[in-house]
Design an enzyme around this catalytic site. Structure first.
Site, PDB file in Angstrom:
ATOM      1  N   ARG A 140       6.156 -33.951 -56.316  1.00 10.77           N
ATOM      2  CA  ARG A 140       5.250 -32.927 -56.819  1.00 10.77           C
ATOM      3  C   ARG A 140       4.196 -32.639 -55.745  1.00 10.77           C
ATOM      4  NH1 ARG A 140       6.106 -36.707 -61.041  1.00 10.77           N
ATOM      5  NH2 ARG A 140       7.038 -35.774 -62.933  1.00 10.77           N
ATOM      6  N   LYS A 193       1.505 -38.868 -62.671  1.00  8.70           N
ATOM      7  CA  LYS A 193       1.430 -38.163 -63.947  1.00  8.70           C
ATOM      8  C   LYS A 193       1.744 -39.076 -65.129  1.00  8.70           C
ATOM      9  CE  LYS A 193       3.145 -33.894 -66.091  1.00  8.70           C
ATOM     10  NZ  LYS A 193       4.047 -32.736 -65.914  1.00  8.70           N
ATOM     11  N   HIS A 244       6.536 -25.775 -56.590  1.00  8.87           N
ATOM     12  CA  HIS A 244       7.279 -26.623 -57.532  1.00  8.87           C
ATOM     13  C   HIS A 244       8.763 -26.247 -57.566  1.00  8.87           C
ATOM     14  CE1 HIS A 244       7.394 -29.477 -60.891  1.00  8.87           C
ATOM     15  NE2 HIS A 244       8.276 -28.664 -61.455  1.00  8.87           N
ATOM     16  N   ARG A 254      10.881 -28.571 -55.534  1.00 10.40           N
ATOM     17  CA  ARG A 254      11.243 -29.793 -56.274  1.00 10.40           C
ATOM     18  C   ARG A 254      12.416 -29.501 -57.197  1.00 10.40           C
ATOM     19  NH1 ARG A 254       9.414 -34.523 -59.061  1.00 10.40           N
ATOM     20  NH2 ARG A 254       9.292 -34.248 -61.328  1.00 10.40           N
ATOM     21  N   HIS A 312      10.499 -38.737 -64.129  1.00  8.13           N
ATOM     22  CA  HIS A 312      10.389 -38.190 -65.479  1.00  8.13           C
ATOM     23  C   HIS A 312      10.385 -39.302 -66.523  1.00  8.13           C
ATOM     24  CE1 HIS A 312      12.431 -34.566 -63.487  1.00  8.13           C
ATOM     25  NE2 HIS A 312      11.171 -34.251 -63.693  1.00  8.13           N
ATOM     26  N   TYR A 351      16.577 -29.799 -64.951  1.00 12.44           N
ATOM     27  CA  TYR A 351      16.891 -29.663 -63.538  1.00 12.44           C
ATOM     28  C   TYR A 351      18.392 -29.688 -63.262  1.00 12.44           C
ATOM     29  CZ  TYR A 351      11.935 -30.304 -62.879  1.00 12.44           C
ATOM     30  OH  TYR A 351      10.568 -30.144 -62.934  1.00 12.44           O
TER      31      TYR A 351
END
Length: 405
Positions: free
Chosen positions: A242, A281, A348, A351, A374, A383
């Site tokens: 990220r 995150k 982004h 990514r 994730h 994705y």
């Protein structure tokens, strides 16, 4: 005539006796009222009275409550009334919630986002209401007004506009989280926030081929960046970092022998302003990933040219050696994609490109989750979109299985 109006007073030895209830004169000269309730117990008035008439009127009111079925023990009613008076408003409880989240270690960015959503869309409507008094119909009304742009007015060019799904959804999720905390902390018995359709995610745009860059486009974008920032493109696309993780990366996070990167930090904007480095995150974001050999060669060259020898030195930094501000980086990135004719391609999206190609090479969902940091399967699955090139390649492979007519 009601029960209280039929009472007959009988006076004896300082005691005023009635057909129902009694009034006693105390040594202080004050009057104490009491009665035997429907539960078979004697109940005293929660206070004494200066006159006998005041005590009698209290008994009359109690008799009326019994007659109409609205009675409960006086001490219980007093506790409930006191609790109602002390019950916090939504605005007061919100501040307590913010404090609790801060103590629990929630990131400043999360706290800032919650405060923004409440200040803009929730507190202007529900802030003065007591938490325990807000009903499902109140929440439904708030939600309807939020969606049509009138709660509070969502003015765009002087015209009230409906909010986007993303704006309404995040406000609803914040409100739902807040009320769950209220229930856990006994501020109310059940949450009134129960609108299933409100939390449904409806993407504003569908990810299409244009937002999955080709390897050649990634190369061109890196070339369009300043030399000291070109490595950010390679890290985002082929290491799937990220933006905040790239800008917070330090030399000590790169293992040159193992050819891995330890991702454990990300930039964020504290509540007080400025930028700082903090945890990733989520816990899943703290990960060690392998670097493709070609990207490792580019990273080695960058470290030799632009990064200090100290392990604490930032991999990419501003001229003073500090963090590259996200706003500054955003302006540089915009110039890069504009020069490459890739209008609207976000950082982004790099990514997304890398994770999509990672999936096309056979990565499992678990491997995608680790690579991308994730914490949920649903996010990782986003994705696994196929590009048109991959679709054509699979179609050609499948062609051998087609029986000719």
């Amino acid at each position: 005539m009601g029960v209280a109006r039929r009472c007959i007073y009988i006076y004896h030895a300082g005691m005023a006796r009635r057909s129902w209830g009694s009034i006693k004169v105390q040594r202080s000269g004050m009057f104490q009222a009491s009665y035997k309730g429907p539960d078979g117990k004697r109940h005293l008035a929660p206070m004494t009275f200066r006159t006998k008439g005041q005590a009698g009127r209290w008994l009359d009111r109690e008799a009326g409550l019994i007659a109409t079925g609205g009675w409960s023990p006086p001490d219980q009613r007093m506790r409930e009334e006191k609790a109602a008076e002390e019950a916090p408003t939504v605005a007061e409880a919100f501040e307590d919630w913010m404090t609790a989240l801060s103590v629990a270690g929630r990131r400043d960015g999360t706290l800032r986002a919650y405060r923004s959503r409440f200040s803009l869309t929730i507190l202007p409507v529900l802030g003065e209401s007591r938490v325990r008094d807000v009903s499902r119909s109140d929440i439904r009304r708030w939600w309807s007004q939020l969606c049509d742009g009138t709660c509070p007015p969502n003015l765009v060019g002087g015209v009230v506009r409906p909010r986007t799904n993303g704006q309404t959804r995040t406000a609803y999720i914040a409100l739902r989280s807040f009320w769950s905390w209220c229930v856990r902390n006994d501020l109310c018995e059940v949450s009134p926030v129960a609108i299933p359709e409100a939390s449904v995610h409806r993407p504003v745009r569908v990810v299409v081929q244009d937002h999955v860059a080709t390897p050649e486009q990634v190369r061109d974008l890196a070339a369009a960046m300043p030399d000291s920032l070109a490595v950010t493109v390679w890290l985002a696309a082929w290491c799937q970092l990220r933006q905040g993780e790239v800008l917070a990366l330090r030399r000590g996070d790169v293992d040159l022998e193992a050819e891995t990167i330890h991702v454990h930090a990300s930039l964020f904007r504290p509540v007080g302003g400025g930028i700082a480095s903090g945890p990733t995150k989520s816990d899943a974001g703290d990960r060690v990933i392998s670097v493709p050999p070609r990207v490792m060669s580019i990273l080695r060259d960058h470290l030799e040219r632009f990064t200090g020898e100290d392990d604490d030195a930032l991999v990419v930094s501003n001229p003073e050696g500090g963090f590259v501000h996200p706003s500054t980086f955003g302006r540089i990135w915009k110039r890069a994609w504009a020069s490459c004719g890739l209008e609207g391609l976000t950082f982004h999206d790099l990514r997304h490109t890398g994770l999509t190609i990672f999936a096309q090479h056979g990565a499992t969902v678990a491997e995608l989750m680790h690579r991308g940091g994730h914490s949920s399967i649903e996010v990782a699955l986003r994705y696994q979109h196929a590009t048109a090139e991959r679709d054509r390649a699979l179609a050609r492979l499948m062609d051998g299985s087609v029986a000719s007519p």
